[in-house]
Write an enzyme that holds these catalytic residues in place. Structure first.
Site: not given
Lengths: 352, 352
Positions: A200, A252, A241, A50-51
């Site tokens: 996270q 997020k 993102d 992820r990221g």
């Protein structure tokens, strides 16, 4: 210089993609190897990888691995196969534009290659994927340097989600800025939001900060306003993102709340993201459609391991949108873009 | 009228205090009975019994039970014993002023009673505790009626933590307003914040809403800004643990964030609390000292059952403070207090 402890979160070994399974962190450091695109897609959907920048890199490796493992009879057949692979990987997650950008770049490379032998084509694609990774690593380092100039000794920096080594190659985006400032000797403190539903912040950011011995406090997401009011938070820095040309930033879930709360307390609010995160095509009016809605089960449970509510409707948007007007600056590898973003972000893309 | 399903969260049976253990909800409906003040104090600290008005009621029963179970030789000795009991119960949680108010009232009653036989004194104290409970029940009903006048057909109401039958006697405070509006036939929808760290929203409010068949969606706390921006939230209603005369409201951590976000979106933000929650003595400058800091373990774990972070510093304020300027109205059993609160809240207290 204080030393930082970096993670190599995704790479290739032979024809396999290798990644650290982030769903198992911080309790198990488990690396997974697979040459299967299906397995990679699952890993991206499940947030093992992820990221925003990292899933772009992983997608590039996915296409390289597909080429390396293909049974296609000729390069035309291979190209057709890769197109289908690209489509599958691209459909895993809709918000991070890096995924799409990296896939487009890999496919452009594949199409540019003349009718080379399949093996050579695979080799070239693998080189291109590593080039992407290398560029992201350099972008992180550069973002770190530019962002670090904004950080003062004594700053208390609030951050959200994970934007470190586990979210890209190199030091990270927002966390990369924090780490670079710390490595350069600045005495700072971090307040890390846990970042429900998938935590996270609690699992990954806390783990990375601890490895680097950077002082921090973990808070629940809802304690951010208390921290900004009562704990001397002097800056908020988050990742992204997808960033539109007007500065609208998808990040997020919870980021938009932090921006509003920061504004209320006159605390500067920064976004750190590589130029690969900028999307010059999507219009602001269409941004909401790009927000991934994830399973209600993530809200009704904690990490698939503890049920916290009985069956209920739950709303689970993975991201929200912060308007550019609330963002004090966007830290990219080309410098710190300032308002009006329409100009500064366009310039960053041209220079990229 | 739609029917509501109320819980009797704390009561007495013989000389025992009986309560539903809220840490076990929604998965187990377990009632606990005990005549021990120590056990009661543990229950309040552990949030088996929680909600500002409810811990006030529980404290009153605690003093009644202590009187009933006392071995004191005379009423003077009993009074001394009760003073020590009062001190112990009062020290369990510092923020909700109802606790202190109810204890003071019980002790005043104890001191007023002439040298009655111990048994009679115990009986009178028990009656006083039930009077407190009865008054809170009526206050809930009245708040529900006043608050309900603010609710329109089609409203989408965001709420935080749990403020229903489990937080007081009767229908509840903020959730009591919502339930009363729903019972009266208004078609509304609720968005319930899960309320980390102890998840009173996910566990308790969702459970109460479901029992009443009120349509709702559960969200993580950090999705509140997304919901206010994109899901038509038309009102925010929360409870309170302590309200100063200027309207400054201590309530569950995350409330202040919701007030800021509501302000940004021009959404009315209401507090619902009985007059017993108003504290005319504490000055605003001293309010922060009344905020309970709970164990970091609540942040590093979920419900003592799932560890989510490695050892780390965590900040765990149980409450935050919302300034009166951000509150559109304070719904009490005496009506809806409006700005300037200094006047309207003083009037509510005088009328109480």
């Amino acid at each position: 210089m204080r030393r930082l402890s970096l993670i190599d979160a995704v790479s290739m070994s032979g024809n396999e993609i290798i990644w650290i399974d982030q769903t198992k962190l911080p309790f198990k450091e488990k690396y997974v190897g697979s040459s299967s695109v299906s397995r990679l897609c699952t890993a991206i959907k499940r947030l093992e990888i992820r990221g925003a920048p990292l899933i772009g890199i992983a997608a590039a490796f996915g296409i390289a691995a597909a080429a390396a493992n293909s049974d296609a009879k000729d390069s035309d057949a291979l190209l057709r196969e890769l197109k289908s692979t690209a489509k599958r990987i691209n459909s895993t997650r809709p918000t991070a534009v890096n995924l799409q950008n990296c896939i487009n770049r890999m496919m452009k490379k594949a199409e540019e290659l003349p009718s080379l032998p399949k093996k050579t084509m695979a080799k070239r694609l693998r080189e291109e994927a590593y080039r992407i990774k290398d560029e992201e690593e350099k972008a992180s380092a550069s973002m770190g340097r530019y962002g670090s100039t904004l950080i003062k000794n004594g700053d208390v920096i609030l951050t959200h989600c994970n934007t470190g080594s586990l979210a890209t190659a190199g030091v990270g985006t927002a966390l990369g800025v924090i780490r670079t400032a710390y490595a350069s000797g600045k005495n700072i403190k971090v307040i890390a939001c846990e970042t429900r539903p998938l935590l996270q912040g609690a699992r990954l950011t806390a783990w990375e900060l601890k490895r680097d011995s950077i002082p921090f406090e973990l808070i629940t997401d809802s304690a951010a306003a208390y921290a900004m009011k009562n704990r001397g938070v002097s800056k908020v820095i988050v990742g992204a993102d997808r960033i539109l040309l007007d500065g609208s930033t998808a990040n997020k879930i919870g980021t938009y709340a932090l921006a509003i709360i920061a504004k209320e307390h006159n605390i500067p609010f920064y976004v750190a993201a590589p130029v690969s995160t900028i999307d010059p095509r999507t219009k602001t009016a269409n941004m909401l459609k790009k927000i991934e809605q994830r399973s209600p089960e993530e809200v009704l449970n904690v990490l698939s391991r503890l049920r916290i509510a009985k069956d209920a409707n739950a709303l689970n948007p993975a991201f929200d949108i912060t308007p550019g007007s609330m963002i004090s600056g966007i830290i990219t590898e080309k410098g710190v873009a300032r308002k009006p973003y329409q100009k500064s972000l366009a310039k960053a893309i041209r220079g990229a």
